[in-house]
Design an enzyme around this catalytic site. Structure first.
Site, PDB file in Angstrom:
ATOM      1  N   ASP A  50       7.182 -17.296 -30.063  1.00 39.96           N
ATOM      2  CA  ASP A  50       8.434 -17.969 -29.619  1.00 39.96           C
ATOM      3  C   ASP A  50       9.244 -18.030 -30.942  1.00 39.96           C
ATOM      4  OD1 ASP A  50       7.791 -18.249 -27.061  1.00 39.96           O
ATOM      5  OD2 ASP A  50       7.204 -20.493 -27.310  1.00 39.96           O
TER       6      ASP A  50
ATOM      7  N   HIS B  70       1.189 -15.918 -27.084  1.00 41.67           N
ATOM      8  CA  HIS B  70       0.856 -16.115 -25.830  1.00 41.67           C
ATOM      9  C   HIS B  70       1.578 -15.250 -24.540  1.00 41.67           C
ATOM     10  CE1 HIS B  70       4.249 -18.541 -27.009  1.00 41.67           C
ATOM     11  NE2 HIS B  70       4.632 -18.423 -25.757  1.00 41.67           N
TER      12      HIS B  70
ATOM     13  N   ARG C  79       5.519 -20.021  -8.878  1.00 39.72           N
ATOM     14  CA  ARG C  79       4.820 -20.591  -9.873  1.00 39.72           C
ATOM     15  C   ARG C  79       6.168 -21.162 -10.519  1.00 39.72           C
ATOM     16  NH1 ARG C  79       4.513 -19.841 -15.587  1.00 39.72           N
ATOM     17  NH2 ARG C  79       2.537 -20.135 -16.555  1.00 39.72           N
TER      18      ARG C  79
ATOM     19  N   HIS D 166       3.664 -12.728 -26.714  1.00 42.76           N
ATOM     20  CA  HIS D 166       4.724 -12.696 -27.586  1.00 42.76           C
ATOM     21  C   HIS D 166       4.517 -13.965 -28.395  1.00 42.76           C
ATOM     22  CE1 HIS D 166       5.959 -15.126 -24.254  1.00 42.76           C
ATOM     23  NE2 HIS D 166       6.644 -15.662 -24.918  1.00 42.76           N
TER      24      HIS D 166
END
Length: 685
Positions: free
Chosen positions: A556, A626, A636, A554
Site C-alpha cells: 500500500d 497482499h 463482496r 501489491h
C-alpha cells in the site's frame, strides 16, 4: 538599429498555417480506434478480427511514435536556435519548428491519427495490454507459436501476473511450441544486445561479446535520441491549476522547457529500466565500458581497452580498481588515450542539464531528485579481474537520493494493545498470520450494522468510483463500485438515504481507526488517509476457468518488485500511508479471500475469509504484500481504510465530513455543501 529580415506578419502567417494545416497525405488508421475495435471483437468472440485489429493497432502505435521522432528531429535540424538572439528571432524559430512538425507528422500519418489519445489507452499500450488479448485470440485460433510470443511479450512487462505465468507454463508443455517461440516482440534493441553480450562474455566468448556490447552502445545512444525527441510533446503541469494560471509569457515558457528538460533527463532512467520493472538496472551505461575494457584486454587489444577504461572513469571518477587498470594499459602501450568522444559528450550534456534543471525546478517549485542513475558496483578483488557486474548487472538500484527505504513503519514495531470495544475479539495476531504488524479481529460490527451499511452501499456506490472511473480496474471479470464517507453524508443530508445510515458509515470507520491505533500501540495519532465503501461483483458468464485475482498482489505504500524482492518507496505509490484495514460487511459470496504473500507475490503466507464484522489490519509497507482472490459468484462488500501518521496527508474529504458531523451534532442547519467536489480517490485494496 539592427535590420530584422522578417516581419511580425510573416510570423503570424506561419502561426496561422500551423493551425490551419491543409489536406492529409497520410492514411494511417488511429491506433486507439483499432484497439477499441479489437476489444469489441474479443467480446464478440470474433478472434480473427481481434488479431487483425490488434496487430494493426500495434503497427499504427509504433508508426506514430517513429513518425514523431523523425519529424521532430528533422524540424529541429532545419530550424535551430543557434542564431536566435532576439525575441522575434526566437519565436520565429519556435513557430517554424512547430509548423514543420505538424506538417511532417500529418503528411506521414494523416489528420485522423493526430488527435489526442486518451491516457487510459496510452497506459494500456505501455503496459502491453494488447498482447494479453492477442495471446488469447491466437490460442483460440490454434496458432500456438504466435500465442506463446504474445504471452511472453506481455509477461515481460507484467511479471506479477499469476495468470500469464500459468499460461506460459501451459504453452511450454504443449506440442507445437518450442523455446524459440517465446520471444519478446517489444524487446528494446540496446537491452537485447547487452543481455546477449553478457551471456557470451560469461562463456568467455570475448570476440562476439565485444561485437554485441558495441552494438548495444550504438543502440543505446540511438534510443537516447529517440527518447529525448518524444519529450518535445505536450507537458503536464501537476500541482498547478492552469485555469487560474496567470504567470507571464516567459514564466510559461520556462515552466514548459523545464518539464521537457526533466523528461529528457529521465531518459537515463528509462533506457536502463527493463519493461515491467520499477527501478533502473544498476550501473547500466558505464557497465558497457567496463565489460568492453576487459574483453578487449583478453584479446590483447590494449588501446581499445584503455579507451573504454577511461570512458568508465568519466562516470566513476577516481574508481580505485579501474584507475589501476588504466595505469596497467598505459604502461603496456607506452602512451595515454582519451575516453571515447561519445561518452564525454553524453556526460557533459547530462551535467549541463542538471545545472539547468536546478534553476528550473526552483522557478517551478518542483521536486528534483539529484544525482545520476548510475552507481559503482563496489569492491573488486584485483586489477586484472572480471569486470564488476558479471553477476550484478541484473540488480536494481533506486535513485541515489532515495537509497534503500526501511520497510517497517517509522515507529518501534509493537502490537497487542487494548481493542477499545468490549465486543471486539482477537482472532489472530502477527505470529498466527505468519508475518509482522498483522491482526485479524471479529465482531467489529454487528449483523444489523453490516446489513445497514450494505443497503447503503447499494444506494450510493457508483461504478468506477475510487478507480479513476474504471468499472473493472483490476480484472474484466468483476464490476467495482464505491463511495466515500462525505458522499454518504451528503446523500443523507439531501434525504436520498437515511442520515442514520450515512452516520453509521462515519462512526464505523472511526471505530476501526481507534482499534488499529490502540492495538498497534502507536505513540502518535493515526489519521485517515482514505476511506472507501466498496463492493466488487462477479460478472455472470465470465467466471469459467478463472485463474486471475480480484486485485493483484501489491503493497500500500511502495511499489512491489517481486523479481528484485524489493518494495520501492517512490511515486506513484502512496508513500505516506502507514497502516491499512479492511472491514467486511458480508461473506455470502464465492471466492474473494484476502491473502498475504511473501515479496515474491506468489507464496501465500496467510488467508482471510471475509464475513460480517471481520476486520484485517496491517502496516502498509513491503512487509505486507497482499491481494484478493477472484470473486466468482455474488458480491463482496467492505469498508477499506488507509491511515497515516503524518497529519499533512490527512484525507481532505474526511476533514470535510468531520465538519458536517460536528454541525449535525450541534443541530446546525448552516452547513455549506460543496456539490462540485471532484476529489481524486486512491486505488482500492
Amino acid at each position: 538599429m539592427d535590420v530584422v529580415h522578417f516581419s511580425i506578419g510573416s510570423i503570424l502567417s506561419i502561426a496561422l498555417q500551423a493551425l490551419l494545416l491543409s489536406s492529409s497525405y497520410g492514411s494511417l488508421e488511429p491506433y486507439d480506434l483499432l484497439y477499441n475495435n479489437a476489444v469489441e471483437a474479443f467480446y464478440r468472440k470474433d478472434y480473427k478480427d481481434v488479431v487483425r485489429h490488434m496487430e494493426g493497432a500495434l503497427r499504427s502505435y509504433a508508426e506514430v511514435r517513429q513518425t514523431k521522432v523523425r519529424c521532430r528531429l528533422r524540424c529541429q535540424n532545419q530550424h535551430p536556435f543557434d542564431s536566435a538572439s532576439m525575441d522575434l528571432q526566437f519565436f520565429d524559430v519556435v513557430l517554424r519548428r512547430s509548423y514543420c512538425q505538424n506538417e511532417c507528422i500529418e503528411e506521414k500519418v494523416g489528420t485522423q491519427s493526430m488527435h489526442k489519445i486518451s491516457e487510459d489507452v496510452i497506459q494500456d499500450f505501455h503496459r502491453r495490454i494488447p498482447y494479453n488479448y492477442l495471446q488469447l485470440a491466437y490460442q483460440k485460433l490454434k496458432q500456438l507459436d504466435k500465442a506463446a510470443a504474445a504471452a511472453h511479450t506481455y509477461f515481460q512487462a507484467n511479471p506479477e501476473s499469476v495468470e500469464m505465468d500459468q499460461n506460459l507454463e501451459q504453452y511450454k508443455a504443449l506440442e507445437g511450441t518450442d523455446l524459440d517461440h517465446f520471444v519478446d516482440r517489444e524487446a528494446r534493441p540496446h537491452q537485447r544486445s547487452f543481455s546477449a553480450g553478457v551471456k557470451l562474455y560469461d562463456n568467455a566468448n570475448y570476440e562476439e561479446a565485444i561485437s554485441l556490447f558495441e552494438e548495444a552502445l550504438q543502440e543505446y545512444y540511438r534510443a537516447d535520441v529517440e527518447c529525448r525527441a518524444l519529450c518535445q510533446g505536450p507537458q503536464r503541469f501537476e500541482e498547478q491549476d492552469h485555469i487560474l494560471y496567470r504567470y507571464s509569457l516567459y514564466q510559461l515558457i520556462s515552466d514548459h522547457f523545464t518539464q521537457v528538460l526533466h523528461c529528457e533527463h529521465e531518459c537515463v532512467r528509462d533506457l536502463s529500466t527493463r519493461p515491467g520493472r520499477l527501478s533502473p538496472m544498476e550501473n547500466y551505461l558505464p557497465l558497457h565500458y567496463d565489460y568492453l575494457q576487459f574483453a578487449y584486454y583478453q584479446l590483447n587489444m590494449v588501446e581499445e581497452a584503455l579507451a573504454c577504461a577511461q570512458s568508465y572513469l568519466l562516470f566513476h571518477e577516481g574508481d580505485e580498481f579501474m584507475t589501476e587498470n588504466v595505469e596497467y594499459y598505459r604502461e603496456a602501450i607506452g602512451h595515454d588515450l582519451k575516453p571515447r568522444e561519445k561518452a564525454e559528450w553524453y556526460l557533459r550534456r547530462h551535467e549541463q542539464e542538471l545545472e539547468l534543471l536546478m534553476i528550473g525546478s526552483d522557478n517551478m517549485h518542483v521536486e528534483l531528485t539529484e544525482g545520476h542513475y548510475w552507481t559503482s558496483t563496489g569492491g573488486r578483488e584485483d586489477s586484472n579481474r572480471i569486470p564488476s557486474g558479471t553477476d550484478g548487472w541484473m540488480e536494481y538500484v533506486p535513485i541515489s537520493e532515495k537509497k534503500n527505504f526501511t520497510l517497517a513503519p517509522p515507529q518501534e514495531l509493537r502490537e497487542g494493545g487494548p481493542l477499545v470495544y468490549d465486543s471486539v475479539q482477537l482472532i489472530q495476531n502477527s505470529q498466527a498470520l505468519n508475518g509482522t504488524q498483522r491482526v485479524l479481529l471479529d465482531d467489529v460490527m454487528s449483523v444489523e450494522e453490516c446489513a445497514e451499511l450494505k443497503n447503503l452501499a447499494h444506494t450510493i456506490t457508483m461504478a468506477g468510483d475510487g478507480y479513476r472511473g474504471k468499472m473493472s480496474p483490476h480484472t474484466p471479470n468483476e464490476r467495482f463500485e464505491g463511495a466515500t464517507v462525505l458522499k454518504a453524508l451528503q446523500y443523507g443530508y439531501e434525504g436520498r438515504v437515511p442520515l442514520k445510515s450515512a452516520r453509521l458509515f462515519y462512526d464505523v470507520s472511526e471505530r476501526a481507526r481507534r482499534i488499529i491505533e490502540s492495538y498497534f500501540l502507536l505513540n502518535s495519532t493515526l489519521h485517515f488517509s482514505y476511506t472507501h465503501l466498496v463492493c466488487r461483483t462477479a460478472i455472470t458468464g465470465q467466471q469459467d476457468h478463472r485463474n486471475d485475482l480480484s486485485h493483484p498482489i501489491h503493497a500500500d505504500n511502495c511499489l512491489l518488485d517481486p523479481e528484485a524482492n524489493e518494495c520501492w518507496k517512490e511515486a506513484p505509490a502512496y508513500t505516506y500511508r502507514d497502516y491499512s484495514a479492511l472491514l467486511y460487511l458480508n461473506g455470502d459470496f464465492e471466492g474473494g479471500e484476502f491473502i498475504f504473500t511473501e515479496m515474491d507475490a506468489k507464496t501465500v503466507t496467510a488467508q482471510v475469509k471475509p464475513k460480517c464484522g471481520r476486520m484485517v489490519g496491517f502496516s502498509s509497507g513491503g512487509e505486507n504484500p497482499h491481494g484478493v482472490r477472484a470473486v466468482t459468484r455474488g458480491q463482496r462488500c467492505a469498508v477499506a481504510l488507509w491511515f497515516t501518521l503524518d497529519p499533512l496527508f490527512r484525507e481532505l474529504e474526511r476533514l470535510q465530513a468531520d465538519e458536517v458531523v460536528q454541525a449535525l451534532d450541534n443541530q446546525s442547519s448552516q452547513s455549506k455543501w460543496d456539490t462540485s467536489l471532484n476529489i481524486n480517490p486512491k486505488d482500492e485494496l
